[in-house]
Motif scaffolding. Structure first.
Motif, mmCIF file in Angstrom:
data_model
loop_
_atom_site.group_PDB
_atom_site.id
_atom_site.type_symbol
_atom_site.label_atom_id
_atom_site.label_comp_id
_atom_site.label_asym_id
_atom_site.label_seq_id
_atom_site.Cartn_x
_atom_site.Cartn_y
_atom_site.Cartn_z
ATOM 1 N N TYR A 91 94.909 58.164 32.955
ATOM 2 C CA TYR A 91 93.573 58.474 33.467
ATOM 3 C C TYR A 91 92.545 57.759 32.591
ATOM 4 O O TYR A 91 92.533 57.929 31.381
ATOM 5 C CB TYR A 91 93.344 59.986 33.424
ATOM 6 C CG TYR A 91 92.284 60.517 34.356
ATOM 7 C CD1 TYR A 91 90.987 59.998 34.363
ATOM 8 C CD2 TYR A 91 92.568 61.561 35.237
ATOM 9 C CE1 TYR A 91 90.025 60.495 35.219
ATOM 10 C CE2 TYR A 91 91.607 62.072 36.101
ATOM 11 C CZ TYR A 91 90.337 61.531 36.082
ATOM 12 O OH TYR A 91 89.374 62.015 36.932
ATOM 13 N N HIS A 180 86.146 56.612 37.618
ATOM 14 C CA HIS A 180 87.446 57.185 37.284
ATOM 15 C C HIS A 180 88.553 56.309 37.862
ATOM 16 O O HIS A 180 88.470 55.873 39.024
ATOM 17 C CB HIS A 180 87.576 58.596 37.855
ATOM 18 C CG HIS A 180 86.596 59.577 37.305
ATOM 19 N ND1 HIS A 180 86.964 60.677 36.565
ATOM 20 C CD2 HIS A 180 85.234 59.620 37.373
ATOM 21 C CE1 HIS A 180 85.884 61.356 36.207
ATOM 22 N NE2 HIS A 180 84.828 60.737 36.691
ATOM 23 N N VAL A 182 92.937 56.262 38.076
ATOM 24 C CA VAL A 182 94.138 57.055 37.838
ATOM 25 C C VAL A 182 95.361 56.271 38.301
ATOM 26 O O VAL A 182 95.386 55.756 39.425
ATOM 27 C CB VAL A 182 94.086 58.406 38.577
ATOM 28 C CG1 VAL A 182 95.329 59.233 38.258
ATOM 29 C CG2 VAL A 182 92.822 59.188 38.201
ATOM 30 N N LEU A 403 86.875 65.777 32.269
ATOM 31 C CA LEU A 403 87.608 65.417 33.477
ATOM 32 C C LEU A 403 87.037 66.142 34.697
ATOM 33 O O LEU A 403 86.446 67.214 34.582
ATOM 34 C CB LEU A 403 89.079 65.772 33.341
ATOM 35 C CG LEU A 403 89.964 64.824 32.529
ATOM 36 C CD1 LEU A 403 91.406 65.275 32.591
ATOM 37 C CD2 LEU A 403 89.849 63.399 33.020
#
Length: 412
Positions: A91, A180, A182, A403
């Motif tokens: 992440y 973000h 991932v 997060l």
């Protein structure tokens, strides 16, 4: 040695993740919550605020049951999918200030928490632990990771960099202007390498999420006792965590604001401060401390620097050396009469991202009489406190990254 394992995450589909991901519920204003619930049917806030559907405030076990229902509805509607194989998730967050955070989402062991392999530096409130334990027990999932940190590890860094060369499963930017990324990691060889690296670490440290980890531990104790076939491998024996190297943490200070001088006038207060501090009037200059045991103070339209008189203050352990503790035992408690830092209504906290201009404005408005500025706590200070089994005062650190909830969900 630390035990970190992959898990079968429940997570949003690629096309819905940017709509679903949400900050912690208590970080929104009431107006922000209302607008997101009204305009975004996919927001994770619909799950944690199920009463919106009925335009009613719902709390306690009734709310917990409805949270579980909303979560199941999201799964039934195909908004959430479940991994076929246990996975880690790399992440990466690039925030709006240009800071970059990279770590691994995995499941940490409640046994490590109990055995102090996962070390704590902050006191928790028992009623909050128990409330969240009951919440977890009812809903059966956790959508917000505990932030753990570890010493920088070159071997793990190389693995993470190699993983990030491929296309991420998710790439989205929030309205908060954080981006973000991932990556799903389910290759068994890589999973084993990552687990082995963590297993060689003698300790991990909680950076953020002391109540969440404590509640997960209490939940595991309950479910162990209720399960006659307990093996230790059940999902409730672990809790979802975001593990990040120490060098990637960004730690801000929490400044202090106090409503009154505890019956003293300005001059009397300054004279009493003089016992423990060398005081210098800085006038309208925005003074921010630059070294340990120095403090900024804003009082009656002027800034002051406060330098601790080392001959008057003895340091016997890591807590004694912590600036938030020094301010508490020399000023807040004996002079301003604030004993309970968590619950006293006369003190408020402002994290360092708001800077001293916020402190000045709050005092100038008349809402507060005095404000204190501090240096950020360092990672080394956090580790020393935890290693000595001590606890920091409340609101000693404001730590990033933060997060988003719902990007990965851990079921038990």
């Amino acid at each position: 040695m630390a035990q970190i394992i992959p898990f079968k995450a429940v997570r949003p589909t690629r096309d819905k993740v940017s709509l679903l991901a949400a900050r912690s519920y208590d970080s929104y204003t009431a107006a922000q919550v209302e607008s997101r619930l009204r305009d975004n049917p996919f927001s994770f806030l619909h799950i944690v605020n199920p009463g919106y559907k009925y335009q009613k405030e719902i709390s306690g076990q009734e709310r917990y049951g409805l949270v579980k229902n909303r979560y199941q509805e999201f799964k039934e509607d195909g908004i959430f999918i479940e991994e076929r194989k246990p996975s880690f998730f790399v992440y990466k967050i690039v925030n709006r200030d240009g800071l970059e955070f990279v770590g691994i989402v995995g499941a940490a062991s409640v046994q490590d928490y109990e055995d102090d392999v996962i070390k704590k530096h902050e006191d928790t409130l028992e009623f909050r632990e128990l409330l969240f334990k009951e919440y977890l027990k009812t809903v059966g999932f956790n959508a917000e990771s505990v932030l753990l940190t570890y010493p920088d590890n070159l071997e793990l860094e190389k693995i993470i960099i190699a993983i990030m060369q491929s296309r991420p499963e998710y790439e989205f930017t929030t309205t908060y202007r954080d981006t973000h990324y991932v990556w799903n990691v389910d290759d068994e060889v890589i999973l084993e390498k990552i687990q082995n690296i963590y297993s060689q670490m003698p300790a991990l440290y909680i950076a953020d999420g002391h109540h969440r980890s404590a509640s997960s531990y209490l939940l595991a104790k309950d479910l162990r006792q209720e399960n006659p076939n307990h093996t230790g491998k059940e999902a409730y024996n672990y809790f979802m965590s975001f593990l990040i190297p120490e060098s990637d943490l960004k730690i801000y200070e929490f400044n202090r604001l106090v409503t009154d001088l505890n019956g003293m006038g300005k001059q009397e207060f300054l004279i009493k401060l003089d016992e423990h501090f060398r005081i210098e009037n800085r006038g309208m200059e925005y003074f921010k401390p630059s070294k340990l045991h120095d403090f900024s103070m804003y009082l009656d339209g002027e800034f002051y620097s406060l330098s601790l008189r080392k001959t008057k203050y003895k340091i016997n352990n890591a807590l004694d050396a912590l600036d938030t503790h020094i301010l508490y035992v020399t000023v807040l408690k004996p002079l301003l009469g604030i004993e309970d830092l968590r619950n006293d209504q006369r003190i408020e906290y402002s994290h360092g991202k708001r800077d001293l201009a916020y402190v000045k404005t709050a005092v100038d408005s008349g809402t507060f009489a005095v404000g204190f500025g501090l240096l950020p706590v360092t990672t080394d200070e956090i580790k020393k406190i935890a290693d000595e089994g001590l606890k920091m005062p409340p609101k000693s650190t404001y730590i990033e990254p933060k997060l988003r909830c719902g990007v990965t969900v851990y079921e038990f």
